[in-house]
Design a protein around this motif. Structure first.
Motif, PDB file in Angstrom:
ATOM      1  N   ALA A 253      22.681  43.817  36.833  1.00 29.37           N
ATOM      2  CA  ALA A 253      21.626  42.938  36.318  1.00 29.37           C
ATOM      3  C   ALA A 253      22.014  42.254  35.020  1.00 29.37           C
ATOM      4  CB  ALA A 253      20.344  43.741  36.101  1.00 29.37           C
ATOM      5  N   LEU A 254      23.166  42.594  34.465  1.00 28.66           N
ATOM      6  CA  LEU A 254      23.574  42.063  33.163  1.00 28.66           C
ATOM      7  C   LEU A 254      24.687  41.033  33.258  1.00 28.66           C
ATOM      8  CD1 LEU A 254      23.698  45.512  31.308  1.00 28.66           C
ATOM      9  CD2 LEU A 254      21.733  43.985  31.605  1.00 28.66           C
ATOM     10  N   GLN A 255      25.182  40.785  34.467  1.00 33.13           N
ATOM     11  CA  GLN A 255      26.402  39.992  34.598  1.00 33.13           C
ATOM     12  C   GLN A 255      26.185  38.487  34.471  1.00 33.13           C
ATOM     13  OE1 GLN A 255      29.215  41.700  34.424  1.00 33.13           O
ATOM     14  NE2 GLN A 255      27.773  43.413  34.296  1.00 33.13           N
ATOM     15  N   GLY A 256      24.923  38.034  34.554  1.00 35.77           N
ATOM     16  CA  GLY A 256      24.670  36.597  34.436  1.00 35.77           C
ATOM     17  C   GLY A 256      24.504  36.116  33.017  1.00 35.77           C
ATOM     18  N   THR A 257      24.303  37.022  32.072  1.00 32.75           N
ATOM     19  CA  THR A 257      24.105  36.622  30.677  1.00 32.75           C
ATOM     20  C   THR A 257      25.460  36.442  29.995  1.00 32.75           C
ATOM     21  OG1 THR A 257      23.980  38.934  30.009  1.00 32.75           O
ATOM     22  CG2 THR A 257      21.895  37.833  30.496  1.00 32.75           C
ATOM     23  N   PRO A 258      25.542  35.524  29.012  1.00 31.07           N
ATOM     24  CA  PRO A 258      24.471  34.697  28.448  1.00 31.07           C
ATOM     25  C   PRO A 258      24.286  33.345  29.140  1.00 31.07           C
ATOM     26  CG  PRO A 258      26.438  34.412  27.152  1.00 31.07           C
ATOM     27  CD  PRO A 258      26.797  35.386  28.242  1.00 31.07           C
ATOM     28  N   ALA A 262      17.890  36.461  30.590  1.00 34.75           N
ATOM     29  CA  ALA A 262      17.943  37.879  30.962  1.00 34.75           C
ATOM     30  C   ALA A 262      17.202  38.137  32.264  1.00 34.75           C
ATOM     31  CB  ALA A 262      17.362  38.726  29.835  1.00 34.75           C
ATOM     32  N   GLY A 263      16.021  37.512  32.439  1.00 36.74           N
ATOM     33  CA  GLY A 263      15.259  37.712  33.664  1.00 36.74           C
ATOM     34  C   GLY A 263      15.980  37.180  34.885  1.00 36.74           C
ATOM     35  N   ALA A 264      16.566  35.981  34.746  1.00 37.35           N
ATOM     36  CA  ALA A 264      17.305  35.401  35.867  1.00 37.35           C
ATOM     37  C   ALA A 264      18.556  36.205  36.168  1.00 37.35           C
ATOM     38  CB  ALA A 264      17.674  33.953  35.554  1.00 37.35           C
ATOM     39  N   SER A 265      19.195  36.724  35.132  1.00 34.70           N
ATOM     40  CA  SER A 265      20.375  37.556  35.351  1.00 34.70           C
ATOM     41  C   SER A 265      20.009  38.822  36.094  1.00 34.70           C
ATOM     42  CB  SER A 265      21.024  37.914  34.013  1.00 34.70           C
ATOM     43  OG  SER A 265      22.121  38.786  34.204  1.00 34.70           O
ATOM     44  N   GLY A 266      18.836  39.393  35.783  1.00 34.63           N
ATOM     45  CA  GLY A 266      18.421  40.626  36.446  1.00 34.63           C
ATOM     46  C   GLY A 266      18.200  40.424  37.928  1.00 34.63           C
ATOM     47  N   VAL A 267      17.299  39.508  38.279  1.00 38.29           N
ATOM     48  CA  VAL A 267      17.034  39.239  39.697  1.00 38.29           C
ATOM     49  C   VAL A 267      18.272  38.648  40.348  1.00 38.29           C
ATOM     50  CG1 VAL A 267      15.580  38.012  41.333  1.00 38.29           C
ATOM     51  CG2 VAL A 267      14.571  38.947  39.237  1.00 38.29           C
ATOM     52  N   GLY A 268      18.973  37.781  39.621  1.00 36.42           N
ATOM     53  CA  GLY A 268      20.195  37.194  40.163  1.00 36.42           C
ATOM     54  C   GLY A 268      21.248  38.242  40.456  1.00 36.42           C
ATOM     55  N   PHE A 270      20.610  41.416  41.224  1.00 34.70           N
ATOM     56  CA  PHE A 270      20.166  42.131  42.427  1.00 34.70           C
ATOM     57  C   PHE A 270      20.518  41.313  43.670  1.00 34.70           C
ATOM     58  CE2 PHE A 270      16.408  43.747  39.661  1.00 34.70           C
ATOM     59  CZ  PHE A 270      17.252  44.651  39.019  1.00 34.70           C
ATOM     60  N   LYS A 271      20.224  40.011  43.612  1.00 31.58           N
ATOM     61  CA  LYS A 271      20.509  39.164  44.781  1.00 31.58           C
ATOM     62  C   LYS A 271      22.005  39.078  45.056  1.00 31.58           C
ATOM     63  CE  LYS A 271      16.527  36.153  45.355  1.00 31.58           C
ATOM     64  NZ  LYS A 271      16.043  34.766  45.481  1.00 31.58           N
ATOM     65  N   ALA A 272      22.812  39.003  44.002  1.00 33.75           N
ATOM     66  CA  ALA A 272      24.261  38.973  44.202  1.00 33.75           C
ATOM     67  C   ALA A 272      24.733  40.245  44.889  1.00 33.75           C
ATOM     68  CB  ALA A 272      24.960  38.794  42.851  1.00 33.75           C
ATOM     69  N   ALA A 273      24.247  41.394  44.419  1.00 31.39           N
ATOM     70  CA  ALA A 273      24.621  42.653  45.035  1.00 31.39           C
ATOM     71  C   ALA A 273      24.167  42.717  46.487  1.00 31.39           C
ATOM     72  CB  ALA A 273      24.022  43.809  44.236  1.00 31.39           C
ATOM     73  N   MET A 274      22.969  42.228  46.747  1.00 26.89           N
ATOM     74  CA  MET A 274      22.434  42.277  48.110  1.00 26.89           C
ATOM     75  C   MET A 274      23.195  41.351  49.042  1.00 26.89           C
ATOM     76  SD  MET A 274      18.467  42.448  46.925  1.00 26.89           S
ATOM     77  CE  MET A 274      17.678  42.605  48.536  1.00 26.89           C
ATOM     78  N   LEU A 290      19.331  29.920  37.502  1.00 24.85           N
ATOM     79  CA  LEU A 290      20.636  29.730  38.119  1.00 24.85           C
ATOM     80  C   LEU A 290      21.105  31.011  38.795  1.00 24.85           C
ATOM     81  CD1 LEU A 290      22.398  27.817  35.203  1.00 24.85           C
ATOM     82  CD2 LEU A 290      21.564  26.834  37.358  1.00 24.85           C
ATOM     83  N   PRO A 291      21.749  30.893  39.949  1.00 26.74           N
ATOM     84  CA  PRO A 291      22.343  32.081  40.581  1.00 26.74           C
ATOM     85  C   PRO A 291      23.626  32.476  39.864  1.00 26.74           C
ATOM     86  CG  PRO A 291      22.907  30.133  41.834  1.00 26.74           C
ATOM     87  CD  PRO A 291      21.982  29.668  40.737  1.00 26.74           C
ATOM     88  N   LEU A 292      24.103  33.678  40.133  1.00 23.46           N
ATOM     89  CA  LEU A 292      25.379  34.084  39.565  1.00 23.46           C
ATOM     90  C   LEU A 292      26.506  33.248  40.157  1.00 23.46           C
ATOM     91  CD1 LEU A 292      23.616  36.453  38.606  1.00 23.46           C
ATOM     92  CD2 LEU A 292      25.563  37.965  39.055  1.00 23.46           C
TER      93      LEU A 292
END
Length: 313
Positions: A253-258, A262-268, A270-274, A290-292
């Motif tokens: 959940a931390l890989q999209g920041t900065p 932070a919120g988009a990185s979290g859901v993003g 999860f979606k990347a992992a899924m 934005l997606p990862l």
């Protein structure tokens, strides 16, 4: 647990279900059905549709109804379904709540109104209006980072005593307040307390929570169920071991920041992992989030491999 027990015995792991999207930002039905099957196979005790992790505030009423239709059909009564009816104003929330009732969910999840500033008294009136208009059990959702105001303990006490709410999902991050609330509600065993902090589940269960609503549960639901089961046995050492592994996994959940919020990185995350786990076809986010990107996706892949959810290619 059957839906007939709702809400008095609501408990356990109730993930906020990710909403997979097609490339044109519509609900991806095939992927959503795979996600729900994955969660049920993981042993979860219920599902929370249309929450923050579901990107609910980006979705219009037809998209929300589509999510509800698919989920109610796929679950077929096997676990309780909670539907978030989250919007800035009371009348819009009531409209979503009526749609959710028509779809066949078991209960609603309601936040304080947002954008326009409200008082605690106005929050109570908001919950009362939804309760009177729809009649389904309501879980209050305390998420001040998103709505701009906290559901204070006296407010929750008043709504609990009036029968306006049957439980609380606490995503405030205020662990001290949660502990005080758990102590206050100890004499009301039918009031359901859930933590939204996927990193503090063992602690929350130890002090009196009935369960957790973990966004990361979309990725590894079985681990959260194992954590809950260990807590029910009061095997706190085992619970801590599972929790610490999930803390490591939460790094997705931390890989999209900065680059992203932070919120988009979290859901993003999860979606990347899924997507990497072949649960969803695309990892799009609702705009403007934005997606990862490819580099971030590779970092998520490495985390999944390290935690043995994905075999190294």
């Amino acid at each position: 647990m059957t839906t007939a027990d709702f809400p008095a015995n609501l408990h356990g792991i109730i993930p906020p279900v990710v909403t997979p999207l097609t490339p044109d930002f519509q609900v991806d039905e095939a992927s959503l059905r795979r996600v729900i099957k994955h969660l049920l196979d993981g042993g979860v005790h219920g599902l929370f549709l249309l929450g923050s992790t579901s990107e609910v505030v980006f979705m219009d009423a037809p998209q929300r109804r589509e999510v509800l239709r698919i989920a109610v059909d796929e679950v077929a009564g096997r676990v309780p379904l909670l539907a978030g009816v989250i919007d800035p104003t009371t009348d819009r929330v009531i409209a979503h709540a009526r749609d959710a009732r028509e779809a066949g969910v078991d209960g609603l999840v309601v936040t304080a109104p947002f954008y326009a500033r409200t008082s605690q008294a106005e929050i109570v009136e908001h919950f009362r209006a939804v309760h009177e208009a729809v009649g389904l059990p309501i879980m209050a959702y305390d998420i001040p980072v998103c709505v701009g105001i906290k559901l204070e303990r006296p407010t929750l006490r008043r709504m609990r005593e009036e029968g306006l709410i049957v439980g609380l999902k606490d995503s405030s991050g205020d662990d001290t307040n949660f502990r005080l609330l758990a102590r206050e509600c100890a004499d009301d065993p039918e009031f359901r307390l859930f933590t939204g902090s996927e990193l503090m589940v063992d602690t929350a269960l130890m002090v009196g929570a009935h369960g957790c609503v973990p966004g990361l549960g979309n990725v590894d639901p079985a681990a959260y169920v194992a954590l809950y089961d260990a807590a029910q046995r009061e095997d706190w050492r085992a619970a801590r071991q599972v929790q610490e592994r999930l803390i490591r996994l939460f790094a997705v959940a931390l890989q999209g920041t900065p680059r992203t919020s932070a919120g988009a990185s979290g859901v993003g995350g999860f979606k990347a992992a899924m997507r990497l786990l072949n649960l969803i076809t695309h990892h799009h986010m609702n705009r403007p989030n934005l997606p990862l990107n490819d580099q971030e996706m590779e970092r998520v892949r490495a985390i999944l491999e390290a935690e043995e959810l994905l075999v190294h290619a």
